[in-house]
Motif scaffolding. Structure first.
Motif, PDB file in Angstrom:
ATOM      1  N   GLU A  42      40.917  40.571  33.437  1.00 46.46           N
ATOM      2  CA  GLU A  42      41.287  39.822  34.638  1.00 46.46           C
ATOM      3  C   GLU A  42      41.411  40.831  35.786  1.00 46.46           C
ATOM      4  OE1 GLU A  42      44.326  36.077  35.197  1.00 46.46           O
ATOM      5  OE2 GLU A  42      45.187  37.912  34.391  1.00 46.46           O
ATOM      6  N   ILE A  43      40.491  40.736  36.740  1.00 46.36           N
ATOM      7  CA  ILE A  43      40.502  41.642  37.898  1.00 46.36           C
ATOM      8  C   ILE A  43      41.220  40.921  39.045  1.00 46.36           C
ATOM      9  CG2 ILE A  43      39.073  42.845  39.599  1.00 46.36           C
ATOM     10  CD1 ILE A  43      36.961  43.172  37.384  1.00 46.36           C
ATOM     11  N   VAL A  44      42.355  41.487  39.444  1.00 45.74           N
ATOM     12  CA  VAL A  44      43.215  40.805  40.414  1.00 45.74           C
ATOM     13  C   VAL A  44      43.058  41.447  41.786  1.00 45.74           C
ATOM     14  CG1 VAL A  44      45.550  40.015  40.886  1.00 45.74           C
ATOM     15  CG2 VAL A  44      44.841  40.420  38.508  1.00 45.74           C
ATOM     16  N   ARG A  45      42.625  40.649  42.751  1.00 47.38           N
ATOM     17  CA  ARG A  45      42.437  41.140  44.120  1.00 47.38           C
ATOM     18  C   ARG A  45      43.624  40.720  44.980  1.00 47.38           C
ATOM     19  NH1 ARG A  45      41.429  36.373  46.508  1.00 47.38           N
ATOM     20  NH2 ARG A  45      40.592  34.798  45.121  1.00 47.38           N
ATOM     21  N   THR A  46      44.068  41.603  45.853  1.00 45.62           N
ATOM     22  CA  THR A  46      45.034  41.205  46.886  1.00 45.62           C
ATOM     23  C   THR A  46      44.237  40.919  48.155  1.00 45.62           C
ATOM     24  OG1 THR A  46      45.386  43.373  47.897  1.00 45.62           O
ATOM     25  CG2 THR A  46      46.634  42.909  45.887  1.00 45.62           C
ATOM     26  N   ASN A  47      44.913  40.534  49.226  1.00 39.63           N
ATOM     27  CA  ASN A  47      44.215  40.300  50.502  1.00 39.63           C
ATOM     28  C   ASN A  47      43.714  41.599  51.120  1.00 39.63           C
ATOM     29  OD1 ASN A  47      44.439  37.536  50.498  1.00 39.63           O
ATOM     30  ND2 ASN A  47      46.461  37.552  51.457  1.00 39.63           N
ATOM     31  N   LYS A  48      44.222  42.733  50.606  1.00 39.74           N
ATOM     32  CA  LYS A  48      43.836  44.027  51.175  1.00 39.74           C
ATOM     33  C   LYS A  48      42.863  44.804  50.290  1.00 39.74           C
ATOM     34  CE  LYS A  48      48.184  44.381  53.678  1.00 39.74           C
ATOM     35  NZ  LYS A  48      49.540  44.941  53.678  1.00 39.74           N
ATOM     36  N   THR A  49      42.665  44.387  49.042  1.00 40.00           N
ATOM     37  CA  THR A  49      41.770  45.115  48.138  1.00 40.00           C
ATOM     38  C   THR A  49      40.347  45.130  48.705  1.00 40.00           C
ATOM     39  OG1 THR A  49      43.067  44.294  46.267  1.00 40.00           O
ATOM     40  CG2 THR A  49      40.961  45.316  45.750  1.00 40.00           C
ATOM     41  N   SER A  50      39.730  46.303  48.744  1.00 43.91           N
ATOM     42  CA  SER A  50      38.380  46.377  49.305  1.00 43.91           C
ATOM     43  C   SER A  50      37.359  45.770  48.346  1.00 43.91           C
ATOM     44  CB  SER A  50      38.012  47.835  49.600  1.00 43.91           C
ATOM     45  OG  SER A  50      37.543  48.474  48.438  1.00 43.91           O
ATOM     46  N   ALA A  51      36.297  45.216  48.922  1.00 48.07           N
ATOM     47  CA  ALA A  51      35.230  44.606  48.115  1.00 48.07           C
ATOM     48  C   ALA A  51      34.611  45.637  47.181  1.00 48.07           C
ATOM     49  CB  ALA A  51      34.173  44.001  49.030  1.00 48.07           C
ATOM     50  N   GLN A  52      34.501  46.896  47.648  1.00 47.32           N
ATOM     51  CA  GLN A  52      33.902  47.949  46.823  1.00 47.32           C
ATOM     52  C   GLN A  52      34.736  48.213  45.564  1.00 47.32           C
ATOM     53  OE1 GLN A  52      30.813  49.431  47.559  1.00 47.32           O
ATOM     54  NE2 GLN A  52      31.073  49.929  45.401  1.00 47.32           N
ATOM     55  N   VAL A  53      36.045  48.203  45.720  1.00 51.13           N
ATOM     56  CA  VAL A  53      36.943  48.413  44.570  1.00 51.13           C
ATOM     57  C   VAL A  53      36.740  47.301  43.541  1.00 51.13           C
ATOM     58  CG1 VAL A  53      39.387  48.291  43.883  1.00 51.13           C
ATOM     59  CG2 VAL A  53      38.693  49.814  45.737  1.00 51.13           C
ATOM     60  N   ILE A  54      36.628  46.064  44.019  1.00 53.10           N
ATOM     61  CA  ILE A  54      36.410  44.934  43.099  1.00 53.10           C
ATOM     62  C   ILE A  54      35.079  45.097  42.366  1.00 53.10           C
ATOM     63  CG2 ILE A  54      36.083  42.428  42.942  1.00 53.10           C
ATOM     64  CD1 ILE A  54      37.923  42.213  45.461  1.00 53.10           C
ATOM     65  N   LEU A  55      34.017  45.418  43.110  1.00 52.15           N
ATOM     66  CA  LEU A  55      32.686  45.598  42.500  1.00 52.15           C
ATOM     67  C   LEU A  55      32.679  46.744  41.486  1.00 52.15           C
ATOM     68  CD1 LEU A  55      30.430  45.121  45.653  1.00 52.15           C
ATOM     69  CD2 LEU A  55      30.525  43.610  43.660  1.00 52.15           C
ATOM     70  N   ASP A  56      33.341  47.854  41.835  1.00 53.53           N
ATOM     71  CA  ASP A  56      33.387  49.000  40.914  1.00 53.53           C
ATOM     72  C   ASP A  56      34.118  48.640  39.628  1.00 53.53           C
ATOM     73  OD1 ASP A  56      32.017  50.512  42.729  1.00 53.53           O
ATOM     74  OD2 ASP A  56      33.746  51.633  43.469  1.00 53.53           O
ATOM     75  N   LEU A  57      35.206  47.886  39.752  1.00 58.65           N
ATOM     76  CA  LEU A  57      35.974  47.524  38.561  1.00 58.65           C
ATOM     77  C   LEU A  57      35.207  46.513  37.693  1.00 58.65           C
ATOM     78  CD1 LEU A  57      38.561  48.351  37.198  1.00 58.65           C
ATOM     79  CD2 LEU A  57      39.768  46.564  38.449  1.00 58.65           C
ATOM     80  N   ILE A  58      34.451  45.625  38.331  1.00 62.79           N
ATOM     81  CA  ILE A  58      33.588  44.710  37.569  1.00 62.79           C
ATOM     82  C   ILE A  58      32.579  45.528  36.756  1.00 62.79           C
ATOM     83  CG2 ILE A  58      31.708  43.014  37.777  1.00 62.79           C
ATOM     84  CD1 ILE A  58      33.226  41.813  40.178  1.00 62.79           C
ATOM     85  N   THR A  59      31.995  46.560  37.383  1.00 63.86           N
ATOM     86  CA  THR A  59      31.024  47.422  36.694  1.00 63.86           C
ATOM     87  C   THR A  59      31.677  48.128  35.508  1.00 63.86           C
ATOM     88  OG1 THR A  59      29.887  47.781  38.794  1.00 63.86           O
ATOM     89  CG2 THR A  59      29.386  49.321  37.009  1.00 63.86           C
ATOM     90  N   VAL A  60      32.881  48.672  35.716  1.00 63.56           N
ATOM     91  CA  VAL A  60      33.609  49.339  34.618  1.00 63.56           C
ATOM     92  C   VAL A  60      33.841  48.349  33.479  1.00 63.56           C
ATOM     93  CG1 VAL A  60      35.831  50.371  33.946  1.00 63.56           C
ATOM     94  CG2 VAL A  60      34.739  51.058  36.084  1.00 63.56           C
ATOM     95  N   GLY A  61      34.270  47.131  33.831  1.00 65.71           N
ATOM     96  CA  GLY A  61      34.516  46.107  32.818  1.00 65.71           C
ATOM     97  C   GLY A  61      33.289  45.823  31.976  1.00 65.71           C
ATOM     98  N   LYS A  62      32.131  45.725  32.632  1.00 66.21           N
ATOM     99  CA  LYS A  62      30.885  45.445  31.897  1.00 66.21           C
ATOM    100  C   LYS A  62      30.479  46.627  31.010  1.00 66.21           C
ATOM    101  CE  LYS A  62      29.053  41.977  35.043  1.00 66.21           C
ATOM    102  NZ  LYS A  62      28.092  41.660  36.103  1.00 66.21           N
ATOM    103  N   VAL A  63      30.685  47.845  31.529  1.00 65.31           N
ATOM    104  CA  VAL A  63      30.331  49.050  30.755  1.00 65.31           C
ATOM    105  C   VAL A  63      31.147  49.117  29.462  1.00 65.31           C
ATOM    106  CG1 VAL A  63      30.484  51.583  30.752  1.00 65.31           C
ATOM    107  CG2 VAL A  63      29.490  50.395  32.711  1.00 65.31           C
ATOM    108  N   ILE A  64      32.426  48.737  29.535  1.00 67.79           N
ATOM    109  CA  ILE A  64      33.265  48.799  28.324  1.00 67.79           C
ATOM    110  C   ILE A  64      33.209  47.474  27.542  1.00 67.79           C
ATOM    111  CG2 ILE A  64      34.794  50.601  29.222  1.00 67.79           C
ATOM    112  CD1 ILE A  64      36.875  48.437  29.820  1.00 67.79           C
TER     113      ILE A  64
END
Length: 357
Positions: free
Chosen positions: A90-112
């Motif tokens: 579950e990747i949790v975004r706040t109103n301030k989380t950058s789009a790049q951080v979300i995309l990078d974490l999605i990539t990490v999730g898929k890799v693992i």
């Protein structure tokens, strides 16, 4: 293979070695002050591009990150227990989380080899918030005189791997108290306060952790209901004093299943209305992969649509009159039940949320 994996790990006693890392995931106990202190320390040491993630299961991310300046790097990376088995991230975004951080974490999730689902920030996020009535509904029924072991048996017959009381045994009562406190603070209007967990702890029980809970846990054998827990349950009923005329309620098997699962559907409706998830199918996937909701039932919202919003609404309304606000139907559920709109149909658009995603 195990040795190869272990060789990649390195233990350290301070943060000095964090100066070149790309991602940090904090996973300490659910204590706000400790998490805030760790994030402040990490911000000073880690490079500016480093993602600062927390594995909290319930605490609002805005509170965890409020004492640091680079809040665009703060994100939730909530793994479900046991993390090596449960597929959901579950990747949790706040109103301030950058789009790049979300995309990078999605990539990490898929890799693992996890299945990432992006959700909004609130107490409990999407999955634990939706399912917080699971244990509470069981405690309410138990204090109304229903046999707890019957509840667990019926819920496993429905298709979940374990009932709410056995799940509480597995997680440990410390977790139950900490999480319960968070939800009671966030949603006081619909939280059922039970003395039962405190009574279990006072009697020296801590679920599977020490082999004694609602069930007895012995190595090499399946958990067995523990008859010696019944006087503790009776004490809880005496303190709660909610049984009508002091007598256990009479209830069918189907009603038990519905009184456990319909409040979860009701909370799912609030999660949809608030835009914590942007589509019902995200919640369906998350409920299957994170809470082991039976996949052949299609997920919590899909199943609710099969049952019918009208039946769920009418049932909750009746129980709310009998047993209080825990069952009070949400506005979203009421509106859709009256108009005949499926719960899974897109909610009225929230332009800010959708634009950010």
């Amino acid at each position: 293979k195990a040795e190869g994996a272990l060789s990649l790990l390195k233990g350290v006693l301070d943060y000095t070695e964090f100066k070149d890392v790309d991602l940090v995931i904090e996973a300490v106990i659910e204590k706000v002050s400790l998490k805030q202190e760790i994030f402040s320390d990490l911000e000073k040491i880690c490079p500016p591009h480093c993602i600062l993630a927390t594995n909290t299961s319930t605490i609002d991310l805005d509170i965890i990150g409020e004492k640091i300046s680079s809040q665009d790097r703060v994100v939730g990376a909530h793994f479900f227990s046991p993390a090596h088995i449960m597929p959901l991230l579950e990747i949790v975004r706040t109103n301030k989380t950058s789009a790049q951080v979300i995309l990078d974490l999605i990539t990490v999730g898929k890799v693992i080899k996890k299945s990432p689902v992006v959700v909004g920030n609130c107490t409990g996020f999407a999955v634990n918030r939706t399912f917080f009535p699971y244990a509470q509904g069981a405690h309410l029924l138990v204090n109304l005189g229903v046999d707890g072991f019957r509840i667990d048996r019926l819920i496993t017959n429905f298709g979940l791997p374990m009932g709410p009381l056995q799940l509480q045994d597995l997680a440990g009562y410390g977790v139950a108290l900490a999480v319960g406190k968070e939800f009671a603070g966030a949603f006081p209007d619909r939280t059922f306060k039970t003395p039962l967990v405190d009574l279990l702890i006072k009697s020296g029980r801590n679920g599977k952790n020490n082999g004694k809970g609602y069930y007895i846990y012995e190595k090499g054998s399946k958990p067995k209901p523990d008859p010696s827990v019944l006087p503790i349950i009776e004490e809880s009923r005496r303190i709660c004093n909610i049984m009508p005329n002091g007598k256990p309620i009479s209830i069918t098997d189907q009603e038990i299943v519905e009184m456990i699962l319909f409040p979860i559907v009701n909370e799912a409706c609030r999660v949809l209305e608030e835009g914590v998830v942007i589509r019902a199918s995200d919640l369906d996937i998350a409920s299957v992969l994170g809470m082991s909701f039976p996949s052949y039932r299609g997920g919590i919202v899909f199943w609710a649509d099969l049952v019918g919003a009208k039946h769920i609404y009418n049932s909750l309304k009746k129980w709310a009159q009998l047993y209080g606000n825990f069952y009070k139907p949400s506005r979203y559920l009421e509106e859709r039940a009256i108009k005949g709109i499926p719960l899974s149909a897109p909610a009225s658009s929230n332009p800010t949320t959708k634009a950010r995603l």
